[in-house]
Motif scaffolding. Structure first.
Motif, PDB file in Angstrom:
ATOM      1  N   VAL A 255      45.665  22.787  16.141  1.00 34.49           N
ATOM      2  CA  VAL A 255      45.004  22.461  14.898  1.00 34.49           C
ATOM      3  C   VAL A 255      43.436  22.119  15.153  1.00 34.49           C
ATOM      4  CG1 VAL A 255      44.404  21.008  12.893  1.00 34.49           C
ATOM      5  CG2 VAL A 255      46.739  21.986  13.191  1.00 34.49           C
ATOM      6  N   LYS A 256      43.017  21.487  16.189  1.00 27.37           N
ATOM      7  CA  LYS A 256      41.814  20.705  16.238  1.00 27.37           C
ATOM      8  C   LYS A 256      41.320  21.968  17.285  1.00 27.37           C
ATOM      9  CE  LYS A 256      42.834  15.962  16.635  1.00 27.37           C
ATOM     10  NZ  LYS A 256      42.850  14.707  17.753  1.00 27.37           N
ATOM     11  N   PHE A 257      41.877  22.673  18.134  1.00 27.31           N
ATOM     12  CA  PHE A 257      41.067  23.565  19.149  1.00 27.31           C
ATOM     13  C   PHE A 257      40.598  24.972  17.939  1.00 27.31           C
ATOM     14  CE2 PHE A 257      40.933  27.411  21.498  1.00 27.31           C
ATOM     15  CZ  PHE A 257      40.141  27.260  22.609  1.00 27.31           C
ATOM     16  N   PHE A 258      41.521  25.443  17.284  1.00 29.82           N
ATOM     17  CA  PHE A 258      41.321  26.582  16.671  1.00 29.82           C
ATOM     18  C   PHE A 258      40.551  26.387  15.170  1.00 29.82           C
ATOM     19  CE2 PHE A 258      44.988  27.870  19.093  1.00 29.82           C
ATOM     20  CZ  PHE A 258      44.386  29.193  19.784  1.00 29.82           C
ATOM     21  N   GLN A 259      40.185  24.940  14.944  1.00 25.40           N
ATOM     22  CA  GLN A 259      39.285  24.809  14.065  1.00 25.40           C
ATOM     23  C   GLN A 259      40.084  25.150  12.658  1.00 25.40           C
ATOM     24  OE1 GLN A 259      35.207  25.884  14.273  1.00 25.40           O
ATOM     25  NE2 GLN A 259      35.172  25.379  16.566  1.00 25.40           N
ATOM     26  N   VAL A 260      41.305  24.746  12.358  1.00 24.92           N
ATOM     27  CA  VAL A 260      42.081  25.055  11.401  1.00 24.92           C
ATOM     28  C   VAL A 260      41.503  24.260   9.976  1.00 24.92           C
ATOM     29  CG1 VAL A 260      44.180  25.163  10.251  1.00 24.92           C
ATOM     30  CG2 VAL A 260      44.098  25.621  12.603  1.00 24.92           C
TER      31      VAL A 260
ATOM     32  N   SER B  32      27.749  12.389  16.948  1.00 23.79           N
ATOM     33  CA  SER B  32      26.870  11.102  17.328  1.00 23.79           C
ATOM     34  C   SER B  32      26.276  10.782  16.231  1.00 23.79           C
ATOM     35  CB  SER B  32      25.902  11.557  18.397  1.00 23.79           C
ATOM     36  OG  SER B  32      25.219  12.820  18.203  1.00 23.79           O
ATOM     37  N   SER B  33      25.887  11.516  15.177  1.00 23.91           N
ATOM     38  CA  SER B  33      25.367  11.076  14.109  1.00 23.91           C
ATOM     39  C   SER B  33      26.281  10.358  13.000  1.00 23.91           C
ATOM     40  CB  SER B  33      24.664  12.032  13.389  1.00 23.91           C
ATOM     41  OG  SER B  33      25.745  13.221  12.961  1.00 23.91           O
ATOM     42  N   GLY B  34      27.229  10.274  13.271  1.00 25.47           N
ATOM     43  CA  GLY B  34      28.338   9.457  12.502  1.00 25.47           C
ATOM     44  C   GLY B  34      29.078  10.297  11.629  1.00 25.47           C
ATOM     45  N   ASN B  35      28.690  11.594  11.484  1.00 25.01           N
ATOM     46  CA  ASN B  35      29.258  12.441  10.499  1.00 25.01           C
ATOM     47  C   ASN B  35      30.358  13.470  11.038  1.00 25.01           C
ATOM     48  OD1 ASN B  35      27.495  11.783   8.478  1.00 25.01           O
ATOM     49  ND2 ASN B  35      25.866  12.997   9.453  1.00 25.01           N
ATOM     50  N   PRO B  36      31.545  13.745  10.470  1.00 23.68           N
ATOM     51  CA  PRO B  36      32.308  14.612  11.131  1.00 23.68           C
ATOM     52  C   PRO B  36      31.822  16.055  11.274  1.00 23.68           C
ATOM     53  CG  PRO B  36      33.116  13.409   9.078  1.00 23.68           C
ATOM     54  CD  PRO B  36      31.914  13.054   9.340  1.00 23.68           C
ATOM     55  N   GLU B  37      32.172  16.623  12.275  1.00 20.66           N
ATOM     56  CA  GLU B  37      31.734  18.105  12.491  1.00 20.66           C
ATOM     57  C   GLU B  37      32.351  18.961  11.340  1.00 20.66           C
ATOM     58  OE1 GLU B  37      32.731  19.649  16.419  1.00 20.66           O
ATOM     59  OE2 GLU B  37      31.958  17.663  17.396  1.00 20.66           O
ATOM     60  N   LYS B  38      31.568  19.977  11.000  1.00 21.64           N
ATOM     61  CA  LYS B  38      31.981  20.912   9.828  1.00 21.64           C
ATOM     62  C   LYS B  38      31.644  22.159  10.160  1.00 21.64           C
ATOM     63  CE  LYS B  38      30.893  17.138   6.258  1.00 21.64           C
ATOM     64  NZ  LYS B  38      30.195  16.800   5.110  1.00 21.64           N
TER      65      LYS B  38
ATOM     66  N   HIS C 135      52.252  16.751  19.397  1.00 19.16           N
ATOM     67  CA  HIS C 135      51.186  16.724  20.329  1.00 19.16           C
ATOM     68  C   HIS C 135      50.620  18.060  20.361  1.00 19.16           C
ATOM     69  CE1 HIS C 135      50.378  12.766  21.646  1.00 19.16           C
ATOM     70  NE2 HIS C 135      51.558  12.335  22.116  1.00 19.16           N
ATOM     71  N   LEU C 136      51.458  19.031  20.611  1.00 22.07           N
ATOM     72  CA  LEU C 136      50.907  20.382  20.832  1.00 22.07           C
ATOM     73  C   LEU C 136      50.241  21.029  19.385  1.00 22.07           C
ATOM     74  CD1 LEU C 136      50.810  23.273  22.268  1.00 22.07           C
ATOM     75  CD2 LEU C 136      53.384  23.325  21.726  1.00 22.07           C
ATOM     76  N   LEU C 137      51.106  20.677  18.274  1.00 19.85           N
ATOM     77  CA  LEU C 137      50.533  21.390  16.998  1.00 19.85           C
ATOM     78  C   LEU C 137      49.212  20.842  16.613  1.00 19.85           C
ATOM     79  CD1 LEU C 137      53.654  21.410  15.020  1.00 19.85           C
ATOM     80  CD2 LEU C 137      52.771  23.284  16.062  1.00 19.85           C
ATOM     81  N   VAL C 138      48.987  19.403  16.781  1.00 23.13           N
ATOM     82  CA  VAL C 138      47.716  18.773  16.505  1.00 23.13           C
ATOM     83  C   VAL C 138      46.706  19.392  17.554  1.00 23.13           C
ATOM     84  CG1 VAL C 138      46.585  16.576  16.883  1.00 23.13           C
ATOM     85  CG2 VAL C 138      48.892  16.573  15.840  1.00 23.13           C
ATOM     86  N   ALA C 139      47.017  19.463  18.879  1.00 26.97           N
ATOM     87  CA  ALA C 139      46.094  20.321  19.607  1.00 26.97           C
ATOM     88  C   ALA C 139      45.495  21.576  19.162  1.00 26.97           C
ATOM     89  CB  ALA C 139      46.462  20.193  21.059  1.00 26.97           C
TER      90      ALA C 139
ATOM     91  N   THR D   9      52.188   2.311  22.844  1.00 30.68           N
ATOM     92  CA  THR D   9      51.766   3.012  21.427  1.00 30.68           C
ATOM     93  C   THR D   9      51.154   4.329  21.806  1.00 30.68           C
ATOM     94  OG1 THR D   9      51.276   0.638  20.659  1.00 30.68           O
ATOM     95  CG2 THR D   9      50.309   2.727  19.695  1.00 30.68           C
ATOM     96  N   GLU D  10      51.696   5.284  21.164  1.00 29.18           N
ATOM     97  CA  GLU D  10      51.340   6.623  21.331  1.00 29.18           C
ATOM     98  C   GLU D  10      50.459   7.138  20.107  1.00 29.18           C
ATOM     99  OE1 GLU D  10      52.133  10.329  23.996  1.00 29.18           O
ATOM    100  OE2 GLU D  10      52.475   8.184  24.158  1.00 29.18           O
ATOM    101  N   VAL D  11      49.109   7.439  20.500  1.00 30.72           N
ATOM    102  CA  VAL D  11      48.072   7.750  19.456  1.00 30.72           C
ATOM    103  C   VAL D  11      48.498   9.348  19.185  1.00 30.72           C
ATOM    104  CG1 VAL D  11      45.799   8.102  18.918  1.00 30.72           C
ATOM    105  CG2 VAL D  11      46.532   6.333  20.156  1.00 30.72           C
ATOM    106  N   LEU D  12      48.822   9.829  17.903  1.00 28.53           N
ATOM    107  CA  LEU D  12      48.858  11.257  17.603  1.00 28.53           C
ATOM    108  C   LEU D  12      47.805  11.962  17.174  1.00 28.53           C
ATOM    109  CD1 LEU D  12      52.424  11.080  16.011  1.00 28.53           C
ATOM    110  CD2 LEU D  12      51.795  11.771  18.514  1.00 28.53           C
ATOM    111  N   THR D  13      47.042  11.060  16.361  1.00 27.33           N
ATOM    112  CA  THR D  13      45.691  11.603  15.778  1.00 27.33           C
ATOM    113  C   THR D  13      44.808  10.344  15.677  1.00 27.33           C
ATOM    114  OG1 THR D  13      46.046  11.026  13.166  1.00 27.33           O
ATOM    115  CG2 THR D  13      46.626  13.145  14.235  1.00 27.33           C
ATOM    116  N   GLU D  14      43.550  10.785  16.132  1.00 27.30           N
ATOM    117  CA  GLU D  14      42.517   9.624  16.194  1.00 27.30           C
ATOM    118  C   GLU D  14      41.907   9.155  14.837  1.00 27.30           C
ATOM    119  OE1 GLU D  14      39.312  11.783  18.148  1.00 27.30           O
ATOM    120  OE2 GLU D  14      40.423  11.810  20.068  1.00 27.30           O
ATOM    121  N   ASP D  15      41.290   7.944  15.034  1.00 27.53           N
ATOM    122  CA  ASP D  15      40.752   7.271  13.878  1.00 27.53           C
ATOM    123  C   ASP D  15      39.443   8.182  13.297  1.00 27.53           C
ATOM    124  OD1 ASP D  15      38.860   5.911  12.296  1.00 27.53           O
ATOM    125  OD2 ASP D  15      39.920   4.083  12.854  1.00 27.53           O
TER     126      ASP D  15
END
Length: 319
Positions: free
Chosen positions: A143-148, A189-195, A137-141, A176-182
């Motif tokens: 990765v997401k925050f620092f936009q790795v 909101s446009s349906g495209n992943p943030e880049k 959970h910590l490592l995933v957070a 059930t524990e979610v580690l990464t989202e779908d």
């Protein structure tokens, strides 16, 4: 259910109920530990850590076994955010490790914006006890925050047994524990992943890249004119950190004493010291940088330099 719990504890290690009295503890089901998606997530995180810490010659072989003492997390925080905490490089005793983790996690939680403890899925005790669930959970957070620049496998879930220890015994529940989202849920909101806008920019034609670089350069020179400096080559003139530091001082309205940095750096180490100071100042002003290492700027990495300047430009362009 109870038989499964006791079988699990025999496979791993006997759980002493006393330290967990009144607390809830989550244990990953043995079947979930063998889930290919979880194995892939662990491998991606391991590869990311080892790539990030390669310059420090640190090699992590197990998320469960190698992060509990704070050494790896300390170096990750340093490289991702340019943060250097006043803790021992190597903590040998349990109390020293817990103190080090406490300092590191306090800084990380602050940077991740997690003031509500109910939203934090890790703590010093869990990490020090080599809790795989909390560590992931910590490592995933992070990765997401620092936009790795790492593509985490999406929709990774595990079955966990939630144990609550009280005076009457052990109460258990399955969750059930979610580690990464779908991947769809992580889209905008446009349906495209943030880049990363700079990564996308660098894929365009050269003249379009040059147009953006000229706009940022114009912004820089506008703010440097009052101290009589002019930047002509964005790719090279920021490598020693001097102009970057002076630009930060101009934009944030403070003076950086000459004794704090090298005005005429001649060595790589002096340049790195300047750029690291600049990164620390930017972090202190709540400007969060993408996953960039100070050495990238010293090495004249065009993408890294653009990312830093774009972040500064985006914050101050309307002021």
């Amino acid at each position: 259910m109870e038989a499964d719990i006791f079988d699990y504890q025999k496979e791993e290690e006997t759980v002493d109920a006393e330290p967990f009295m009144g607390e809830k503890r989550k244990l990953i089901q043995p079947t979930s530990l063998k889930d290919p998606k979880l194995e892939k997530l662990k491998k991606v995180l391991l590869d990311w850590i080892n790539k990030t810490l390669k310059p420090e010659h640190i090699v992590v072989q197990s998320l469960e076994e190698d992060l509990y003492d704070g050494l790896v997390l300390h170096h990750l925080l340093s490289r991702l955010a340019g943060v250097h905490l006043a803790v021992d490089e190597i903590a040998l005793t349990g109390s020293a490790q817990i103190h080090k983790l406490d300092v590191i996690l306090e800084e990380l939680d602050k940077r991740l914006g997690l003031q509500d403890s109910s939203l934090i899925k890790w703590d010093v005790k869990l990490i020090h006890n080599k809790d795989l669930l909390a560590t992931i959970h910590l490592l995933v957070a992070m990765v997401k925050f620092f936009q790795v620049d790492v593509e985490l496998p999406s929709n990774v879930k595990v079955e966990v047994i939630v144990l609550e220890v009280n005076q009457n015994g052990i109460k258990s529940d399955m969750q059930t524990e979610v580690l990464t989202e779908d991947s769809c849920a992580a889209s905008d909101s446009s349906g495209n992943p943030e880049k990363d806008p700079i990564e996308q920019l660098l894929k365009l034609e050269t003249h379009k890249v040059d147009t953006v670089k000229k706009a940022i350069l114009h912004f820089v020179n506008q703010n440097m004119a009052s101290i009589g400096l002019q930047v002509a080559d964005m790719d090279q003139q920021f490598a020693d950190g001097v102009i970057l530091l002076l630009l930060i001082g101009q934009l944030e309205g403070f003076f950086i004493p000459l004794s704090e940095f090298n005005l005429t750096p001649t060595s790589n180490s002096e340049m790195l010291q300047n750029v690291t100071l600049a990164f620390n100042l930017l972090n202190d002003t709540d400007l969060q940088l993408p996953s960039i290492d100070p050495q990238d700027i010293v090495s004249q990495d065009v993408a890294a330099t653009l990312k830093v300047l774009y972040a500064i430009f985006k914050k101050h362009k309307g002021k």
